[in-house]
Design a protein around this motif. Structure first.
Motif, PDB file in Angstrom:
ATOM      1  N   LYS A  27      31.008  31.758  44.943  1.00 26.53           N
ATOM      2  CA  LYS A  27      32.119  32.654  44.648  1.00 26.53           C
ATOM      3  C   LYS A  27      33.424  31.876  44.642  1.00 26.53           C
ATOM      4  N   THR A  49      37.017  31.509  45.688  1.00 24.23           N
ATOM      5  CA  THR A  49      37.850  32.043  46.764  1.00 24.23           C
ATOM      6  C   THR A  49      39.301  31.583  46.638  1.00 24.23           C
ATOM      7  N   LYS A  50      39.514  30.501  45.874  1.00 25.77           N
ATOM      8  CA  LYS A  50      40.861  29.966  45.667  1.00 25.77           C
ATOM      9  C   LYS A  50      41.005  29.576  44.204  1.00 25.77           C
ATOM     10  N   LYS A  70      48.297  36.404  37.903  1.00 28.79           N
ATOM     11  CA  LYS A  70      48.014  36.771  39.300  1.00 28.79           C
ATOM     12  C   LYS A  70      47.630  38.240  39.406  1.00 28.79           C
ATOM     13  N   PRO A  86      41.454  39.387  41.409  1.00 25.86           N
ATOM     14  CA  PRO A  86      41.177  40.185  42.610  1.00 25.86           C
ATOM     15  C   PRO A  86      42.110  39.785  43.754  1.00 25.86           C
ATOM     16  N   LYS A  87      42.464  40.754  44.574  1.00 28.07           N
ATOM     17  CA  LYS A  87      43.405  40.519  45.684  1.00 28.07           C
ATOM     18  C   LYS A  87      42.832  39.592  46.746  1.00 28.07           C
ATOM     19  N   LYS A  88      41.510  39.499  46.862  1.00 22.37           N
ATOM     20  CA  LYS A  88      40.911  38.661  47.907  1.00 22.37           C
ATOM     21  C   LYS A  88      40.876  37.177  47.549  1.00 22.37           C
ATOM     22  N   VAL A  89      41.231  36.822  46.331  1.00 23.17           N
ATOM     23  CA  VAL A  89      41.275  35.420  45.914  1.00 23.17           C
ATOM     24  C   VAL A  89      42.625  34.825  46.311  1.00 23.17           C
ATOM     25  N   ARG A  90      42.593  33.670  46.994  1.00 23.56           N
ATOM     26  CA  ARG A  90      43.836  32.981  47.353  1.00 23.56           C
ATOM     27  C   ARG A  90      44.371  32.289  46.107  1.00 23.56           C
TER      28      ARG A  90
END
Length: 66
Positions: free
Chosen positions: A5, A7-8, A23, A27-31
């Motif tokens: 997945k 993640t960043k 941006k 998704p909001k959970k991606v840094r």
């Protein structure tokens, strides 16, 4: 096959408007990082087309950010 997945992500633009547009689509959970936040300057856009410059920037930011 194992799928990793994301993640960043580095959004490879110093244009604040473009950065915000991209941006907002993620998704909001991606840094999310910008070149400025990592103190990376943009490369010179020496390509002859938008596509060439996109590849140039993608390779450059990938190498600089690791």
């Amino acid at each position: 096959m194992y799928k990793k997945k994301i993640t960043k992500i580095l959004i490879g633009t110093n244009n604040i408007g473009k950065f915000k547009e991209i941006k907002d689509l993620l998704p909001k959970k991606v840094r999310i990082f910008s070149p400025v936040s990592l103190k990376i300057r943009s490369p010179k856009e020496t390509g002859k087309s938008f596509q060439e410059n996109s590849y140039l920037k993608a390779e450059y930011f990938s190498k600089k950010s690791g």
